[in-house]
Design a protein around this motif. Structure first.
Motif, PDB file in Angstrom:
ATOM      1  N   ILE A   1       0.824  -1.203   0.000  1.00  0.00           N
ATOM      2  CA  ILE A   1       0.000   0.000   0.000  1.00  0.00           C
ATOM      3  C   ILE A   1       0.860   1.255   0.000  1.00  0.00           C
ATOM      4  O   ILE A   1       0.457   2.298  -0.516  1.00  0.00           O
ATOM      5  N   ASP A   2       2.064   1.164   0.531  1.00  0.00           N
ATOM      6  CA  ASP A   2       2.922   2.345   0.620  1.00  0.00           C
ATOM      7  C   ASP A   2       3.395   2.830  -0.739  1.00  0.00           C
ATOM      8  O   ASP A   2       3.975   3.912  -0.841  1.00  0.00           O
ATOM      9  N   THR A   3       3.180   2.028  -1.806  1.00  0.00           N
ATOM     10  CA  THR A   3       3.592   2.464  -3.141  1.00  0.00           C
ATOM     11  C   THR A   3       2.536   3.321  -3.834  1.00  0.00           C
ATOM     12  O   THR A   3       2.779   3.836  -4.922  1.00  0.00           O
ATOM     13  N   LEU A   4       1.370   3.500  -3.215  1.00  0.00           N
ATOM     14  CA  LEU A   4       0.270   4.146  -3.917  1.00  0.00           C
ATOM     15  C   LEU A   4       0.395   5.657  -4.021  1.00  0.00           C
ATOM     16  O   LEU A   4      -0.433   6.300  -4.662  1.00  0.00           O
ATOM     17  N   LEU A   5       1.395   6.240  -3.388  1.00  0.00           N
ATOM     18  CA  LEU A   5       1.625   7.676  -3.559  1.00  0.00           C
ATOM     19  C   LEU A   5       2.620   7.970  -4.669  1.00  0.00           C
ATOM     20  O   LEU A   5       2.980   9.122  -4.889  1.00  0.00           O
TER      21      LEU A   5
END
Length: 516
Positions: free
Chosen positions: A126-130
């Motif tokens: 999820i941390d890649t969604l930015l």
């Protein structure tokens, strides 16, 4: 996408009208997400998922309240997949059961959740969604995934034929915990109803401290704010200093919380003043009037109550701006909601003022349970016929309550929490309410002690308001005897430092019983 929730259209409208307006802000690291960025990233993530996953596939979402969460949630819906939020603190065995029961095809999660399902499902950080919308968010090269890596017969029937939808783990209101399915129409209905009843607007700033993985936190920290265009300030867990800092920052206007939050805040002796907060309300468990009074005295804000269930969403709201305001009520029905009070034995409707089983019919009614996905009678997905958990298309909540002449609902207990003591039924909610009126008691839970196969007695576990000055057992017993019939007075009292709670503040009774 014919069945897409209007929520996605509302998001696109906010992005067009107020592209640089802040949609989300992380109170911990101060990151912000504009409406344009949220819409772009959710749409791009949805496109990537649509290329990689089967339409109607279930995607688990496991993460705390972080700024990437709304991107993931809305992106999964945009991909025509069902989104299944699960607790960020979920145990591996529970996560495996959730994946197997739902037929999940992928997991979007944080760094601790993803290894639990690696090798079984597609996992996405999820941390890649930015990252930039065209970066692929870490799912480059993702191939088509089978409908279920768990089921012995992974045929397409495990996929939802009418995507997208929301899946939620119920706490077992009417039995054992189940997976609830709520359609896009249900999400739109509850979003619109909440925005109208509570008053979410584009000028509001919402403090989201309740986990977005829970139905209450999701509805009030994502669905209603996105519907109305409100700015959300995300807090990970009940961090009292952070919550107080946010409330004192002259921005927060709406604060949905749980009883434990309001009690902790009311007991902070050096809390800064709150100036901008317009609406505060509690759900998840009964809010003691003493907590309401202390919070109002400390911060000059009356805490209202809201009522709902995983299967039907938020359905009533007790508006503190309406007169007369009774903090013990959970309020009046929202738009599209009907309430009946039924005789617990015959299911016959009762009159105003009579206590009985609370049954709800709402536009936000769930479609059914997984894995069987039986559709409730009267729901948009039903093809007719009765449903085991519906009474004439009204959902039986398992709560006891009554309606007053103005239509306000009062919750008085739980049907499942009636304990047979010598042939007499004891409402544990009534006993707990009385004991919580003791000036030295902070919290109380009453559970049965099995004496034999047919005989039970009551045990009251209480936590002291002041650990250095707890009540005595004799004092508690005398207090209870003066206010309750003899058969309702607990046989055993225990003073405990703490009681176990769920993420929304509910006392976990089964853990208390297991500890006896």
């Amino acid at each position: 996408m014919p069945n897409a929730p209007q929520l996605l259209d509302r998001l696109a409208a906010h992005a067009a009208d107020r592209p640089d307006g802040v949609a989300y802000r992380d109170a911990g690291n101060q990151q912000t997400l504009t409406w344009r960025s949220l819409a772009d990233r959710a749409a791009a993530f949805g496109r990537r998922l649509r290329e990689a996953l089967p339409a109607g596939g279930v995607v688990l979402l496991c993460a705390p309240n972080q700024i990437e969460y709304p991107i993931a949630f809305l992106g999964i819906l945009a991909a025509e997949c069902d989104v299944f939020p699960v607790s960020a603190d979920i145990a591996e065995a529970e996560l495996l059961r959730a994946a197997e029961s739902s037929g999940a095809v992928a997991l979007v999660g944080h760094e601790l959740a993803r290894p639990m399902l690696n090798g079984r499902l597609t996992t996405i950080a999820i941390d890649t969604l930015l990252e930039k919308p065209d970066s692929g968010f870490g799912v480059q090269g993702l191939g088509k995934t089978n409908a279920s890596h768990f089921a012995p017969n992974p045929e397409p029937q495990t996929l939802n034929p009418d995507p997208p939808a929301l899946l939620l783990q119920s706490s077992g209101t009417t039995g054992l915990p189940k997976i609830v399915r709520r359609s896009g129409r249900s999400l739109d209905a509850v979003s619109a109803a909440m925005a109208e009843a509570i008053g979410f607007t584009a000028d509001d700033h919402v403090l989201a401290a309740v986990p977005l993985t829970h139905s209450y936190g999701l509805e009030h920290g994502l669905l209603a704010p996105v519907w109305a265009g409100s700015t959300v300030h995300l807090v990970r867990g009940l961090d009292v200093p952070t919550v107080l800092c946010e409330l004192a920052g002259n921005q927060i206007t709406i604060f949905p919380g749980v009883p434990a939050m309001f009690e902790l805040l009311a007991n902070v002796s050096d809390a800064p003043p709150i100036r901008s907060l317009r609406t505060a309300y509690s759900a998840g468990a009964p809010l003691p009037a003493s907590v309401t009074d202390r919070f109002a005295e400390r911060f000059n804000v009356r805490v209202a109550q809201l009522y709902g269930a995983t299967e039907i969403g938020s359905v009533t709201f007790n508006n503190p701006r309406e007169s007369p305001f009774d903090p013990t009520s959970v309020g009046k029905p929202m738009a599209g909601v009907e309430i009946r009070i039924l005789n617990p034995t015959t299911n016959a409707p009762l009159s105003t003022g009579e206590e009985g089983h609370v049954a709800i019919r709402a536009r936000s009614m769930f479609d059914g349970y997984l894995p069987t996905n039986d559709a409730p009678a009267g729901s948009p997905a039903s093809a007719g016929g009765a449903h085991a958990d519906l009474l004439d298309s009204f959902f039986p909540t398992g709560d006891l309550g009554k309606l007053d002449a103005t239509g306000r609902l009062f919750i008085t207990g739980r049907i499942k929490l009636l304990i047979d003591v010598g042939g007499m039924k004891v409402n544990t909610f009534e006993v707990e309410t009385v004991l919580c009126q003791h000036p030295r008691v902070a919290e109380c839970v009453v559970v049965p002690i099995r004496q034999s196969e047919t005989v039970s007695r009551l045990l009251a576990a209480v936590t002291p308001r002041d650990p250095d000055a707890p009540p005595t057992i004799d004092d508690l017993r005398t207090f209870a005897k003066s206010r309750l019939s003899a058969y309702k007075v607990p046989r055993v009292f225990e003073i405990r430092a703490t009681l176990p709670h769920s993420a929304t503040g509910k006392v976990l009774r089964h853990l208390v019983e297991a500890s006896i």
